[in-house]
Design an enzyme around this catalytic site. Structure first.
Site, mmCIF file in Angstrom:
data_model
loop_
_atom_site.group_PDB
_atom_site.id
_atom_site.type_symbol
_atom_site.label_atom_id
_atom_site.label_comp_id
_atom_site.label_asym_id
_atom_site.label_seq_id
_atom_site.Cartn_x
_atom_site.Cartn_y
_atom_site.Cartn_z
ATOM 1 N N GLY A 139 -10.313 11.001 -6.562
ATOM 2 C CA GLY A 139 -10.360 11.778 -5.330
ATOM 3 C C GLY A 139 -9.021 12.421 -5.048
ATOM 4 O O GLY A 139 -8.677 13.460 -5.598
ATOM 5 N N ASN A 143 -4.716 5.763 -3.912
ATOM 6 C CA ASN A 143 -5.015 4.336 -3.968
ATOM 7 C C ASN A 143 -3.781 3.504 -4.312
ATOM 8 O O ASN A 143 -2.976 3.898 -5.161
ATOM 9 C CB ASN A 143 -6.105 4.092 -5.006
ATOM 10 N N ASP A 206 -3.925 6.177 6.970
ATOM 11 C CA ASP A 206 -2.546 6.607 6.711
ATOM 12 C C ASP A 206 -2.492 7.668 5.619
ATOM 13 O O ASP A 206 -1.606 8.523 5.612
ATOM 14 C CB ASP A 206 -1.685 5.421 6.292
ATOM 15 N N PHE A 208 -4.594 10.012 5.099
ATOM 16 C CA PHE A 208 -5.503 11.085 5.517
ATOM 17 C C PHE A 208 -5.184 12.434 4.871
ATOM 18 O O PHE A 208 -6.075 13.139 4.398
ATOM 19 C CB PHE A 208 -5.447 11.209 7.040
ATOM 20 N N LEU A 273 -20.338 1.608 -9.788
ATOM 21 C CA LEU A 273 -21.799 1.744 -9.708
ATOM 22 C C LEU A 273 -22.252 3.194 -9.799
ATOM 23 O O LEU A 273 -23.432 3.483 -9.630
ATOM 24 C CB LEU A 273 -22.306 1.122 -8.401
ATOM 25 N N ILE A 276 -19.929 8.922 -6.428
ATOM 26 C CA ILE A 276 -20.365 9.414 -5.120
ATOM 27 C C ILE A 276 -20.138 10.915 -5.074
ATOM 28 O O ILE A 276 -19.016 11.391 -5.283
ATOM 29 C CB ILE A 276 -19.577 8.718 -3.988
ATOM 30 N N TYR A 476 -1.201 -5.874 9.261
ATOM 31 C CA TYR A 476 -0.723 -4.940 8.243
ATOM 32 C C TYR A 476 0.763 -5.207 8.019
ATOM 33 O O TYR A 476 1.587 -4.946 8.893
ATOM 34 C CB TYR A 476 -0.959 -3.515 8.742
#
Length: 556
Positions: A139, A143, A206, A208, A273, A276, A476
């Site tokens: 994406g 990550n 965060d 975004f 799986l 998306i 956090y």
């Protein structure tokens, strides 16, 4: 070549944007005290890492496979260029950035493909399975749990499937408050397209600025305003997921009783799986009023108690966040040199609090957000004001909240700044019931400090509470230490492991919203029980028996 834009390959965010501390007079002293790093002694050279110095394995994609992929999506949307392959290798954890800077890249994708339609995704997935290749969905690349990296021992061709071209809001059902959105849509583009029609999804993690809707779903993301809008699991109503030979369709129904939730299986599945391609999300009319106010509490215990009471009250703020004393000190240290008037007001306030008996070393800064009609916002502010006052807190006003709102997405740039100077900073987050939060906090801080003693450094750990729910909340943690290029990854692993184990030992989860990936997989059995981990293994094997879909993530 494709017009999809990415973050810089060796760090966070946009090329040319960096953290600046010279206009923040308290930052250098803070860093010296926290991790014994002297910012007044600047490194001789701080240059971006040289891509040409990286040693990359040759691409394993065959000429026939490359030709077929080009036939499917067009020559402009298939690449084996070095920059593209490196950019799609890792996410943005400290472990990832240290390996990139060190040139330690055991395995990279062999080809990067940018599909433009779901039909193209289907053909690429089927090709990967037929050719026994590995396919890793990509994406925004934000990550931090190792969900993107190829397995170092992988000998099959690896395809990075970048969904960045699939970036549109396809339909808005205004009567139902639902929107169909392509999975590759970045946060700012999603909110802009919805905002043009008077709507918002209300999801602001965060990451975004640089992350995508599909990535949020695949990692069970939470946003800063999840108290009001819910996390991505609550926002996601429908899904389209490409699996080998067919497409899984989850219709956006308000509720079902159709056995175990397949929707829940896809949430957090990290590409294991399927891919998306489209998400139907719950959306809301743009609020007429939005405020984020700053508060101060005399100590951490008072702040926690206030957040807990707010969560069980009639108030429903969009943001409930309180920092411990250490993170509060960090926040104060990152303020720019202000005007004389504001500086005098701050100094005067500190003197007033000191006269009232407050220990200024224990101050805890809080931000609470409100959205809705002007009347509703006023009602909620009044409820919160009474709770804050009951727990000894005071209102600071709109100024700190406005600054928080403006700078909330910029903090990750500080990690690059510290890496350039021989220090590492990273984050780990967890969640637990209110009854366990205090022990969880204390146990995690103690474990981190013990780890710092073990590796022989002066380290730092700080925390804020966020994402409040009726039964509990997220803690956090941010941790940092100076490594001076002395086994930084080995030292990082000691500290990270201690923190993660403390989460489990003190009643927390391995992650509240940063996913599992490879970074957190060692704790999955302790978190879900061995039976739960085996259930996940069985699920993945049933859908993907040859391990073509992002293998090695979540469970080993």
């Amino acid at each position: 070549m494709t017009t999809v834009k990415h973050m810089k390959w060796w760090g966070w965010g946009v090329e040319g944007v960096q953290f600046e501390y010279h206009n923040k007079p308290n930052f250098a002293p803070f860093v010296k005290e926290a991790v014994d790093l002297d910012l007044e002694v600047e490194p001789a050279d701080i240059d971006a890492p040289d891509l040409d110095r990286l040693r990359l394995p040759d691409s394993l994609i065959s000429a026939a496979q490359l030709a077929r992929l080009t036939e499917l999506v067009g020559d402009a949307h298939v690449t084996t260029e070095r920059l593209e392959r490196v950019t799609h290798t890792y996410g943005k954890s400290i472990r990832d950035l240290l390996r990139l800077r060190d040139g330690s890249i055991a395995r990279v994708p062999d080809v990067v493909v940018y599909p433009g339609t779901e039909a193209e995704v289907q053909q690429i997935v089927d090709l990967a399975v037929d050719q026994d290749a590995v396919l890793i969905p990509f994406g925004g690349g934000t990550n931090i749990s190792g969900s993107l990296e190829p397995l170092p021992e992988e000998t099959r061709p690896i395809i990075s499937l970048d969904l960045g071209r699939m970036n549109r809001v396809l339909e808005v059902d205004e009567q139902s408050g639902l929107a169909r959105v392509q999975a590759g849509t970045l946060g700012p583009d999603l909110e802009e397209q919805l905002g043009d029609r008077g709507w918002t999804m209300g999801h602001f993690p965060d990451s975004f600025t640089h992350s995508t809707l599909g990535g949020w779903v695949a990692t069970r993301s939470s946003g800063m305003q999840s108290d009001k809008y819910g996390d991505i699991a609550e926002i996601t109503r429908g899904l389209r997921v490409v699996v080998p030979r067919r497409t899984l369709v989850i219709r956006p129904l308000p509720g079902t009783s159709t056995g175990p939730s397949v929707r829940e299986m896809i949430l957090g599945s990290e590409g294991r799986l399927g891919v998306i391609t489209e998400v139907t999300v719950q959306i809301h009319r743009l609020p007429t009023e939005r405020q984020v106010l700053g508060y101060l509490f005399p100590d951490w215990q008072a702040g926690l108690a206030a957040m807990e009471e707010i969560a069980s009250s009639d108030a429903s703020p969009s943001v409930t966040r309180v920092s411990d004393a250490r993170e509060t000190g960090f926040s104060f240290a990152t303020r720019k040199k202000g005007k004389k008037v504001s500086g005098a007001v701050s100094a005067a306030l500190m003197k007033v609090l000191e006269r009232k008996g407050w220990d200024l070393e224990k101050l805890c800064l809080s931000f609470i957000g409100y959205e809705g009609s002007k009347r509703h916002v006023g009602y909620e502010k009044n409820l919160v004001r009474q709770i804050v006052r009951k727990h000894g807190g005071i209102l600071l006003g709109k100024g700190p909240g406005t600054l928080y709102d403006q700078k909330k997405f910029d903090t990750p740039y500080i990690r690059d700044f510290l890496l350039d100077r021989g220090a590492a900073a990273d984050v780990s987050e967890t969640a637990a019931p209110w009854s366990r939060l205090r022990d969880l906090y204390a146990g995690t801080v103690a474990a981190a400090n013990a780890a710092y003693r073990e590796i022989g450094v002066r380290g730092w750990i700080m925390c804020h509470l966020s994402h409040s729910e009726h039964s509990g909340a997220c803690l956090y943690f941010t941790f940092a230490f100076r490594h001076d290029d002395n086994d930084p990854i080995g030292r990082y692993e000691v500290v990270k492991t201690a923190i993660q184990q403390a989460f489990i030992d003190n009643g927390g989860t391995l992650s509240h919203h940063h996913a599992v990936g490879r970074e957190h997989a060692p704790w999955i059995e302790q978190d879900l029980s061995p039976a739960g981990a085996d259930m996940l293994r069985g699920l993945f094997e049933s859908v993907d028996p040859k391990r073509n879909l992002n293998p090695g993530k979540i469970v080993f």
